[in-house]
Design an enzyme around this catalytic site. Structure first.
Site, PDB file in Angstrom:
ATOM      1  CB  SER A 128      -4.553  -5.532  -0.560  1.00  0.00           C
ATOM      2  OG  SER A 128      -3.652  -5.546  -1.647  1.00  0.00           O
ATOM      3  CE1 TYR A 155      -1.445  -1.782   0.425  1.00  0.00           C
ATOM      4  CE2 TYR A 155      -2.438  -0.268   2.000  1.00  0.00           C
ATOM      5  CZ  TYR A 155      -2.557  -1.191   0.962  1.00  0.00           C
ATOM      6  OH  TYR A 155      -3.806  -1.521   0.486  1.00  0.00           O
ATOM      7  CE  LYS A 159      -5.412  -2.300   3.259  1.00  0.00           C
ATOM      8  NZ  LYS A 159      -6.637  -1.681   3.775  1.00  0.00           N
TER       9      LYS A 159
END
Ligand code: NAD
Ligand code: WQD
Length: 347
Positions: A128, A155, A159
């Site tokens: 992302s 979150y 990543k």
């Protein structure tokens, strides 16, 4: 002729389902693994109606080694994997960090272990643009060498850590594990058939589903999170990429991995997947009205904590090395989202 089997974890999710369609269009055979933690079995029907057959599917939790390993026993000829399976809600990750670290990291560790055991270490990883945080102005548009910023949510950190795990594994298992990490900007829209699309649960956190639900009368108005940013119209700027263009990039990445003709330096490569065009929230409202004829009511409210002011991609590395470009006109993309919203609401 036997088709190359590609494992698609999280394949009934928003981006996964669209990628399964493009894999099949490109002559690959998708092997979907999903536990329906953020999707539904109906998505399989939508995929089947588009590709003309029922895709191979296994209901399994990628974070549960035994259940995930059974897929590889049942499907010994998997050649590569695209790893979508993860929890992705930024706000929820702040409330439930352990759930996010456990699910997103253990799923990845299991995948690497299982793919590496059988010398099938070609992995495309869903990353992302969140790893870039808020780039310095001089670093916009952001390219793959732009500095990574500390994550602003659990979150986002999953990543960041996942990319580091993959990098370490490509070094230690050199030649056995090859990875392409795709850093998505803001995926939006739905398949032209309106048979698959985004299915946010509860109140949508993302901009476009909130716009389409407001246009459909499910929400009273869009809350625009701030218009006092240092941007031309004061609202935040993002790079919105059509989910079908994004899906096609996964096929190009897979071709590159499996072709292996270009030695993948260090075993891992990163690509920014965006259009290269930044659009503000207020511009999105104008474009949605132009594309659909629907003027969505909105009001300006306080900034949302954690939002970056402006970020958009320099996609030239993907354009050149993957031979891929996100070129669907934004009006067509917004119209696809509206068609999908009307379909699921029976409008
Ligand atoms: P999604 O939630 O629609 O799809 C994820 C799928 O994975 C769901 O079907 C869910 O049921 C499944 N899943 C989750 N954990 C699982 C597990 N342990 N075992 C099996 N299945 C599991 O999300 P999406 O928007 O399609 O995103 C796919 C990937 O792309 C995610 O990794 C996400 O972090 C990443 N990503 C998404 C965006 C975005 O804006 N949508 C942006 C950047 C990156
Ligand atoms: C876009 C813009 C909001 C809703 C998030 C995650 C990121 C990735 C993509 C997973 C922002 C504004 C939004 C609303 C608004 N997901 N907005 N009113 O925040 O860029 O990225 O989704 O990987 O990790 O952070 O996308 O769609 O939430 O917001 O004004 O009701 O729309 O402030 O400027 P974002 P978004």
């Amino acid at each position: 002729m036997t088709k190359t089997k590609v494992l698609v974890t999280g394949g009934t999710g928003y981006i996964g389902a669209h990628t399964v369609v493009e894999l099949e269009n490109a002559g690959y055979e998708a092997v979907i693994v999903d536990n329906f933690s953020n999707s539904s079995r109906d998505v399989l029907d939508g995929i089947a109606r588009i590709i003309g057959r029922n895709p191979l599917f296994f209901e399994a939790d990628c974070a549960d080694y035994e259940s995930f390993a059974r897929v590889f026993e049942l499907c010994p000829d998997i050649s590569a994997a695209i790893h979508f399976a993860a929890y992705k809600a930024v706000g929820e990750s702040v409330e439930k960090p352990l759930d996010y670290y456990r699910n997103n990291l253990v799923s990845l560790l299991n995948l690497i272990d299982l793919m590496g055991r059988n010398e099938r270490g070609s992995i495309v990883f869903s990353s992302s643009c969140t790893v870039y945080g808020q780039p310095e102005r001089e670093n916009l548009p952001v390219n793959e060498t732009s500095p990574l910023q500390p994550a602003t949510s659990p979150y986002g950190n999953t990543k960041r850590v996942s990319e580091e795990i993959l990098r370490d594994c490509t070094i230690s298992y050199k030649g056995k594990i090859n990875v392409i990490a795709l850093r998505y900007f803001n995926p939006i829209g739905a398949h032209p058939s309106a048979l698959i699309g985004e299915l946010p649960r509860g109140v949508p956190q993302n901009l476009l589903p909130y716009i389409t639900q407001t246009a459909a009368g499910l929400r009273e108005r869009l809350n625009v999170f701030g218009n006092d940013y240092n941007t031309p119209d004061g609202s935040c700027i993002r790079d919105y990429i059509y989910v079908c263009d994004l899906a096609k990039a996964h096929v190009s990445a897979l071709d590159r991995l499996l072709d292996k003709s270009p030695e993948i330096p260090g075993g891992i490569e990163y690509y920014n997947l965006g259009t290269g065009v930044g659009i503000s929230v207020l511009q999105m409202l104008e474009l949605f009205k132009k594309a659909t004829g629907v003027a969505v009511p909105y009001r300006i409210v306080e900034r949302r904590p954690g939002d970056v002011e402006q970020v958009w991609a320099d996609p030239s590395k993907a354009n050149i090395e993957l031979g891929w470009k996100a070129d669907t006109p934004i009006e067509e993309v917004l119209a696809s989202a509206w068609r999908w919203e009307k379909k699921i609401r029976g409008i």
